[in-house]
Design a protein around this motif. Structure first.
Motif, mmCIF file in Angstrom:
data_model
loop_
_atom_site.group_PDB
_atom_site.id
_atom_site.type_symbol
_atom_site.label_atom_id
_atom_site.label_comp_id
_atom_site.label_asym_id
_atom_site.label_seq_id
_atom_site.Cartn_x
_atom_site.Cartn_y
_atom_site.Cartn_z
ATOM 1 N N ALA A 1 -42.758 -12.859 18.911
ATOM 2 C CA ALA A 1 -41.708 -12.133 19.946
ATOM 3 C C ALA A 1 -42.418 -11.793 21.274
ATOM 4 N N LEU A 2 -43.625 -11.124 21.261
ATOM 5 C CA LEU A 2 -44.248 -11.036 22.655
ATOM 6 C C LEU A 2 -44.708 -12.520 23.086
ATOM 7 N N GLY A 3 -45.068 -13.469 22.545
ATOM 8 C CA GLY A 3 -45.102 -14.670 23.225
ATOM 9 C C GLY A 3 -44.181 -15.150 23.974
ATOM 10 N N LYS A 4 -42.834 -15.015 23.425
ATOM 11 C CA LYS A 4 -41.690 -15.726 24.136
ATOM 12 C C LYS A 4 -41.119 -14.748 25.062
ATOM 13 N N ASP A 5 -41.665 -13.623 25.147
ATOM 14 C CA ASP A 5 -41.061 -12.627 26.468
ATOM 15 C C ASP A 5 -41.656 -13.150 27.596
ATOM 16 N N LYS A 6 -40.854 -14.024 28.238
ATOM 17 C CA LYS A 6 -41.352 -14.487 29.481
ATOM 18 C C LYS A 6 -41.447 -13.495 30.555
ATOM 19 N N ALA A 7 -40.634 -12.338 30.720
ATOM 20 C CA ALA A 7 -40.671 -11.429 31.706
ATOM 21 C C ALA A 7 -41.835 -10.463 31.428
ATOM 22 N N ALA B 1 -51.444 -0.955 23.155
ATOM 23 C CA ALA B 1 -50.502 -0.759 21.918
ATOM 24 C C ALA B 1 -49.769 -1.901 21.433
ATOM 25 N N LEU B 2 -49.290 -3.047 22.337
ATOM 26 C CA LEU B 2 -48.511 -4.078 22.145
ATOM 27 C C LEU B 2 -49.605 -5.111 21.181
ATOM 28 N N GLU B 3 -50.752 -5.032 21.749
ATOM 29 C CA GLU B 3 -51.683 -6.026 21.026
ATOM 30 C C GLU B 3 -51.785 -5.655 19.560
ATOM 31 N N GLN B 4 -52.027 -4.029 19.245
ATOM 32 C CA GLN B 4 -52.097 -3.772 18.029
ATOM 33 C C GLN B 4 -50.810 -3.733 17.268
ATOM 34 N N PHE B 5 -49.639 -3.407 17.897
ATOM 35 C CA PHE B 5 -48.610 -3.264 17.107
ATOM 36 C C PHE B 5 -47.349 -4.208 17.151
ATOM 37 N N GLY B 6 -47.627 -5.102 18.397
ATOM 38 C CA GLY B 6 -46.413 -5.969 18.727
ATOM 39 C C GLY B 6 -46.391 -7.115 17.618
ATOM 40 N N ASP B 7 -45.278 -7.889 17.745
ATOM 41 C CA ASP B 7 -44.832 -8.966 17.057
ATOM 42 C C ASP B 7 -45.422 -10.059 17.874
ATOM 43 N N ASP B 8 -46.336 -10.655 17.130
ATOM 44 C CA ASP B 8 -46.887 -11.807 17.920
ATOM 45 C C ASP B 8 -45.935 -13.002 18.330
ATOM 46 N N MET C 1 -44.694 -11.583 29.906
ATOM 47 C CA MET C 1 -45.749 -12.332 30.357
ATOM 48 C C MET C 1 -45.907 -12.486 31.824
ATOM 49 N N GLN C 2 -45.006 -12.408 32.382
ATOM 50 C CA GLN C 2 -45.136 -12.499 34.102
ATOM 51 C C GLN C 2 -45.445 -11.151 34.487
ATOM 52 N N SER C 3 -45.324 -9.951 33.789
ATOM 53 C CA SER C 3 -45.800 -8.651 34.343
ATOM 54 C C SER C 3 -46.973 -8.625 34.097
ATOM 55 N N VAL C 4 -47.483 -9.046 32.831
ATOM 56 C CA VAL C 4 -49.092 -9.043 32.488
ATOM 57 C C VAL C 4 -49.984 -9.762 33.583
ATOM 58 N N ASN C 5 -49.445 -11.096 33.780
ATOM 59 C CA ASN C 5 -50.127 -11.925 34.736
ATOM 60 C C ASN C 5 -50.259 -11.184 36.200
ATOM 61 N N ARG C 6 -49.187 -10.755 36.383
ATOM 62 C CA ARG C 6 -49.028 -9.841 37.682
ATOM 63 C C ARG C 6 -50.236 -8.800 37.798
ATOM 64 N N PHE C 7 -50.186 -8.080 36.599
ATOM 65 C CA PHE C 7 -51.137 -6.862 36.498
ATOM 66 C C PHE C 7 -52.547 -7.343 36.639
ATOM 67 N N ASN C 8 -52.849 -8.705 35.836
ATOM 68 C CA ASN C 8 -54.042 -9.296 36.050
ATOM 69 C C ASN C 8 -54.558 -9.783 37.203
ATOM 70 N N LEU D 1 -53.406 -11.929 27.369
ATOM 71 C CA LEU D 1 -53.166 -13.242 27.767
ATOM 72 C C LEU D 1 -53.716 -14.262 26.855
ATOM 73 N N SER D 2 -55.084 -13.932 26.547
ATOM 74 C CA SER D 2 -55.783 -15.006 25.841
ATOM 75 C C SER D 2 -55.211 -15.000 24.192
ATOM 76 N N LYS D 3 -54.748 -13.864 23.635
ATOM 77 C CA LYS D 3 -54.214 -13.707 22.434
ATOM 78 C C LYS D 3 -52.905 -14.372 22.247
ATOM 79 N N TYR D 4 -52.052 -14.552 23.398
ATOM 80 C CA TYR D 4 -51.057 -14.666 23.304
ATOM 81 C C TYR D 4 -50.830 -16.388 23.941
ATOM 82 N N GLY D 5 -51.918 -17.007 23.997
ATOM 83 C CA GLY D 5 -52.069 -18.319 24.304
ATOM 84 C C GLY D 5 -51.582 -18.605 25.983
ATOM 85 N N GLN D 6 -51.669 -17.711 26.863
ATOM 86 C CA GLN D 6 -51.184 -17.793 28.175
ATOM 87 C C GLN D 6 -52.516 -18.202 29.079
#
Length: 271
Positions: free
Chosen positions: A235-241, A226-233, A243-250, A266-271
């Protein structure tokens, strides 16, 4: 003699059987045939198999018989009559045809049964499915009441499905999506409903779910999508919390099919 045989063969060939139907099911060829089958359909002394065959034949006749419009009123009247028959299968088929034709009589009967179980012609989950063929405002209010106080989980799920087209139910779907005590199927259904009704609210709830360490992998994967489709690119890229959650999930013991969603995010947002 041969000419007579060919004539008989041609006559038999016109009485085509409906594909997959019992041998006793024949396609009505004209309005007189239709009237005969209507009598069979409504005759409670006939075996249920014969009456069901008549109903199937009538359904085909509606598309194949010339001038069916002249007997359509009789057809609808017969369907309404058998919609209260003692055989549930016949009731269900008749009500299904009626609701697909947006028949007010059928809808009223189904709604009355949901409000008062003593008047129910079908189990609540089946009634809700049929109401989805022609949804009116009253059906939404009844469905919301069932979500609050369901007779069973199947009925609650069907009520949620019906409400997925109701803009006023967006807050309800937010609540269902965030509730970890909810059945996962219902939470997925809620995400899908919000996708259509209010994508911004889906994004907000998705962020909360992804930052919740205790939520389920499949729900998190849906939230990522949902975030990938509707999110603000930006804003999402700057949301450290986040990105940490997604890295942990991965990197956790997440099933591979859900990790693919995380890697793509993670690839889409350059992480």
């Amino acid at each position: 003699m041969m000419a007579t045989k060919r004539k008989v063969a041609r006559k038999v060939s016109t009485r085509k059987k409906i594909a997959g139907a019992p041998a006793l099911v024949q396609v009505a060829e004209n309005t007189d045939d239709v009237q005969r089958r209507l009598k069979v359909l409504c005759d409670t002394s006939k075996p249920i198999e014969v009456r069901m065959a008549a109903l199937q034949s009538l359904g085909a006749a509606a598309f194949s018989v010339a001038n069916f419009e002249s007997v359509n009123a009789d057809y609808i009247a017969a369907l309404r009559e058998v919609s209260t028959d003692s055989h549930e299968q016949l009731r269900r088929r008749a009500l299904g045809i009626l609701t697909r034709n947006k028949d007010g009589f059928a809808q009223k009967k189904l709604l009355n049964g949901l409000k008062d179980p003593a008047k129910a012609l079908l189990p609540p989950e089946k009634a809700l499915q049929l109401l989805g063929n022609d949804v009116h405002t009253e059906a939404y209010s009844v469905a919301r009441a069932i979500v609050k106080k369901p007779p069973n989980q199947e009925a609650r799920r069907e009520a949620l499905r019906l409400l997925a087209a109701d803009a006023k139910s967006a807050p309800l779907f937010e609540k269902v999506l965030r509730d970890k005590k909810e059945l996962r199927e219902n939470r997925q259904l809620a995400a899908s409903a919000l996708h259509s009704l209010n994508p911004e609210k889906l994004q907000q709830q998705a962020l909360k779910i992804l930052k919740d360490k205790s939520d389920y992998a499949d729900i998190k994967a849906t939230s990522l999508a949902a975030l990938e489709q509707f999110g603000d690119d930006a804003a999402l890229g700057k949301d450290k919390a986040l990105m940490q959650s997604v890295n942990r999930f991965n990197s956790s013991k997440t099933p591979a099919k859900y990790k693919q969603t995380a890697r793509r995010f993670l690839s889409k947002y350059g992480q």
